[in-house]
Design a protein around this motif. Structure first.
Motif, mmCIF file in Angstrom:
data_model
loop_
_atom_site.group_PDB
_atom_site.id
_atom_site.type_symbol
_atom_site.label_atom_id
_atom_site.label_comp_id
_atom_site.label_asym_id
_atom_site.label_seq_id
_atom_site.Cartn_x
_atom_site.Cartn_y
_atom_site.Cartn_z
ATOM 1 N N ALA A 161 15.092 -17.056 -5.198
ATOM 2 C CA ALA A 161 16.089 -18.036 -5.010
ATOM 3 C C ALA A 161 15.296 -19.484 -5.263
ATOM 4 C CB ALA A 161 16.352 -18.312 -3.562
ATOM 5 N N GLU A 162 13.923 -19.666 -5.321
ATOM 6 C CA GLU A 162 13.290 -20.849 -5.732
ATOM 7 C C GLU A 162 13.051 -20.519 -7.617
ATOM 8 O OE1 GLU A 162 12.652 -23.792 -4.443
ATOM 9 O OE2 GLU A 162 13.165 -23.094 -2.343
ATOM 10 N N GLY A 163 13.426 -19.353 -8.082
ATOM 11 C CA GLY A 163 13.435 -19.395 -9.476
ATOM 12 C C GLY A 163 11.696 -18.755 -9.800
ATOM 13 N N LEU A 164 11.068 -18.396 -8.698
ATOM 14 C CA LEU A 164 9.606 -17.684 -9.040
ATOM 15 C C LEU A 164 9.825 -16.380 -9.617
ATOM 16 C CD1 LEU A 164 9.221 -20.086 -7.317
ATOM 17 C CD2 LEU A 164 7.406 -18.857 -6.345
ATOM 18 N N TRP A 165 9.063 -15.904 -10.507
ATOM 19 C CA TRP A 165 8.632 -14.605 -10.941
ATOM 20 C C TRP A 165 7.906 -13.784 -10.050
ATOM 21 C CZ3 TRP A 165 4.018 -12.030 -12.241
ATOM 22 C CH2 TRP A 165 4.099 -10.808 -13.067
ATOM 23 N N VAL A 166 8.174 -12.517 -9.775
ATOM 24 C CA VAL A 166 7.368 -11.936 -8.611
ATOM 25 C C VAL A 166 7.095 -10.733 -8.967
ATOM 26 C CG1 VAL A 166 7.517 -11.068 -6.244
ATOM 27 C CG2 VAL A 166 8.926 -13.129 -6.870
ATOM 28 N N ARG A 167 5.754 -10.331 -8.839
ATOM 29 C CA ARG A 167 4.993 -9.154 -9.123
ATOM 30 C C ARG A 167 4.602 -8.471 -7.708
ATOM 31 N NH1 ARG A 167 -0.846 -7.098 -11.509
ATOM 32 N NH2 ARG A 167 0.287 -7.049 -13.844
ATOM 33 N N GLY A 168 4.865 -7.276 -7.715
ATOM 34 C CA GLY A 168 4.527 -6.109 -6.570
ATOM 35 C C GLY A 168 3.230 -5.396 -7.106
ATOM 36 N N TYR A 169 2.388 -5.367 -6.190
ATOM 37 C CA TYR A 169 1.160 -4.399 -6.117
ATOM 38 C C TYR A 169 1.182 -3.384 -5.334
ATOM 39 C CZ TYR A 169 -1.930 -7.774 -8.513
ATOM 40 O OH TYR A 169 -2.846 -8.757 -9.382
ATOM 41 N N VAL A 170 1.058 -2.191 -5.559
ATOM 42 C CA VAL A 170 1.091 -0.810 -4.746
ATOM 43 C C VAL A 170 -0.397 -0.211 -4.685
ATOM 44 C CG1 VAL A 170 1.831 1.333 -4.038
ATOM 45 C CG2 VAL A 170 3.479 -0.309 -5.018
ATOM 46 N N SER A 171 -1.094 -0.393 -3.961
ATOM 47 C CA SER A 171 -2.332 0.008 -3.976
ATOM 48 C C SER A 171 -2.731 1.551 -3.382
ATOM 49 C CB SER A 171 -3.567 -0.811 -2.934
ATOM 50 O OG SER A 171 -2.949 -0.685 -1.705
ATOM 51 N N SER A 181 0.716 -0.980 0.079
ATOM 52 C CA SER A 181 0.180 -0.010 -0.021
ATOM 53 C C SER A 181 0.849 1.392 0.013
ATOM 54 C CB SER A 181 -0.974 0.221 1.293
ATOM 55 O OG SER A 181 -1.470 1.197 1.486
ATOM 56 N N ALA A 182 0.391 2.159 -0.601
ATOM 57 C CA ALA A 182 1.165 3.368 -0.680
ATOM 58 C C ALA A 182 0.914 4.423 0.589
ATOM 59 C CB ALA A 182 0.706 4.265 -2.005
ATOM 60 N N THR A 183 -0.263 4.066 1.244
ATOM 61 C CA THR A 183 -0.769 4.597 2.426
ATOM 62 C C THR A 183 -0.829 3.931 3.704
ATOM 63 O OG1 THR A 183 -3.217 4.274 2.112
ATOM 64 C CG2 THR A 183 -2.245 6.162 0.929
ATOM 65 N N GLU A 184 -0.668 4.595 4.631
ATOM 66 C CA GLU A 184 -0.523 4.120 6.030
ATOM 67 C C GLU A 184 -1.797 3.508 6.404
ATOM 68 O OE1 GLU A 184 2.052 3.147 8.080
ATOM 69 O OE2 GLU A 184 3.711 4.270 6.845
ATOM 70 N N THR A 185 -2.751 4.048 6.244
ATOM 71 C CA THR A 185 -4.291 3.752 6.709
ATOM 72 C C THR A 185 -4.387 2.447 5.985
ATOM 73 O OG1 THR A 185 -4.751 5.909 7.133
ATOM 74 C CG2 THR A 185 -6.385 4.344 7.246
ATOM 75 N N PHE A 186 -4.524 2.364 4.893
ATOM 76 C CA PHE A 186 -4.928 1.119 4.057
ATOM 77 C C PHE A 186 -3.809 -0.021 4.401
ATOM 78 C CE2 PHE A 186 -5.191 -1.796 0.313
ATOM 79 C CZ PHE A 186 -6.553 -2.090 0.466
ATOM 80 N N ALA A 187 -2.665 0.078 4.475
ATOM 81 C CA ALA A 187 -1.614 -0.928 5.007
ATOM 82 C C ALA A 187 -2.250 -1.324 6.434
ATOM 83 C CB ALA A 187 -0.052 -0.250 5.109
ATOM 84 N N ARG A 188 -2.474 -0.518 7.488
ATOM 85 C CA ARG A 188 -2.920 -1.111 8.580
ATOM 86 C C ARG A 188 -4.277 -2.067 8.461
ATOM 87 N NH1 ARG A 188 -0.269 0.489 13.421
ATOM 88 N NH2 ARG A 188 1.177 2.317 12.921
#
Length: 304
Positions: free
Chosen positions: A138-148, A108-115
């Motif tokens: 390390a296990e060879g996985l592809w990783v996506r990140g979301y920022v809300s 999350s880009a904001t503290e309130t939603f993160a909490r």
């Protein structure tokens, strides 16, 4: 009629989120067999990335408590990616045990939603994600990140671009391959989207590493998508039939419908590899099981 516009990519990758982000908002539990058929139909319509489920605790998202059972029921096409959402190391353990090769983490880009969403501060959530990404890579996985909440937050209001850039760059520094920018409550407009993508590029996160995830609460999802494409983004999140909603905004209409996106891209001469009629048939099929019509304008028009 196809009439191209200058400055657009030749091809766009659609990251289909209907089975996970769409269905997770449904109160009535959808049978595993229907979910598995939904995923199969989406793949049959030409979608090549289908976010299938989430390994969150069943207490938080009861609709996705059947994650392992669903993955066992899905016949995985080697030409299709089936990422799953993973909130922590326990979720990663479950993903690895089920042969998953692509995962996503959700910040999350904001503290309130993160909490509210993760029960942690932004700082604490990043610390939680770090070992997940390290182990996954390390296990060879592809990783996506979301920022809300990249455009606005229902509790904090407008979210400064520099605040989004700070969180986004830190998530990418963890080792994510791709970052999806989420306008979770659908308040963004094209100028804001363009400015954010330009600010991220200036901070070292180019458009070639970004995806966009727009909600259509104020009817801006397609306009915002077009702005993102003109800024160089080539990955767009969408949900078949417009499945999904936003519990934090009144009258939210949920995710950008995949059909509406494909109709626009087809008209612009941008390739997606998606068979629009088969996709619309799939969304009507799922809408019948949910007991209500699809909110997608294109699904409605093609049914007439």
């Amino acid at each position: 009629m196809r009439v191209p516009l200058d400055g657009l990519p030749e091809r766009v990758t659609i990251y289909e989120v209907g089975p996970r982000d769409g269905l997770q908002n449904e109160k009535a539990i959808v049978p595993v067999a229907d979910k598995a058929e939904f995923v199969a139909r989406l793949a049959g319509a030409g979608l090549r990335t289908i976010e299938t489920t989430s390994f969150v605790h069943p207490r938080w998202v009861p609709q996705l408590a059947d994650a392992e059972e669903l993955l066992g029921a899905v016949t995985r096409d080697p030409a299709v990616r089936y990422p799953v959402l993973v909130p922590n190391e326990h979720g990663l353990d479950r993903a690895l045990a089920n042969g998953i090769t692509e995962i996503a983490i959700f910040g999350s880009a904001t503290e309130t939603f993160a909490r509210r969403n993760l029960n942690r501060t932004v700082e604490e959530s990043l610390a939680m994600f770090a070992p997940v990404v390290d182990r996954a890579r390390a296990e060879g996985l592809w990783v996506r990140g979301y920022v809300s909440m990249v455009c606005g937050d229902p509790w904090e209001g407008d979210v400064p671009i520099e605040q989004v850039v700070s969180v986004a760059t830190r998530m990418m520094d963890l080792g994510c391959s791709e970052l999806s920018l989420g306008d979770t409550i659908g308040v963004g407009t094209p100028g804001q989207v363009t400015a954010l993508i330009e600010a991220l590029a200036a901070a070292g996160v180019g458009a070639d590493r970004l995806a966009v995830h727009f909600h259509d609460t104020y009817g801006q999802a397609l306009a915002n998508t077009l702005a993102a494409l003109r800024a160089g983004v080539t990955v767009v999140d969408a949900s078949a039939g417009g499945l999904g909603g936003c519990p934090y905004a009144e009258s939210a209409t949920g995710n950008l419908p995949t059909e509406d996106l494909v109709w626009m891209l087809d008209g612009l001469g941008v390739e997606t590899g998606v068979d629009l009629r088969r996709l619309a048939e799939t969304s009507r099929w799922m809408a019948a099981r949910l007991g209500r019509p699809s909110p997608s304008r294109v699904v409605q028009a093609l049914a007439e």
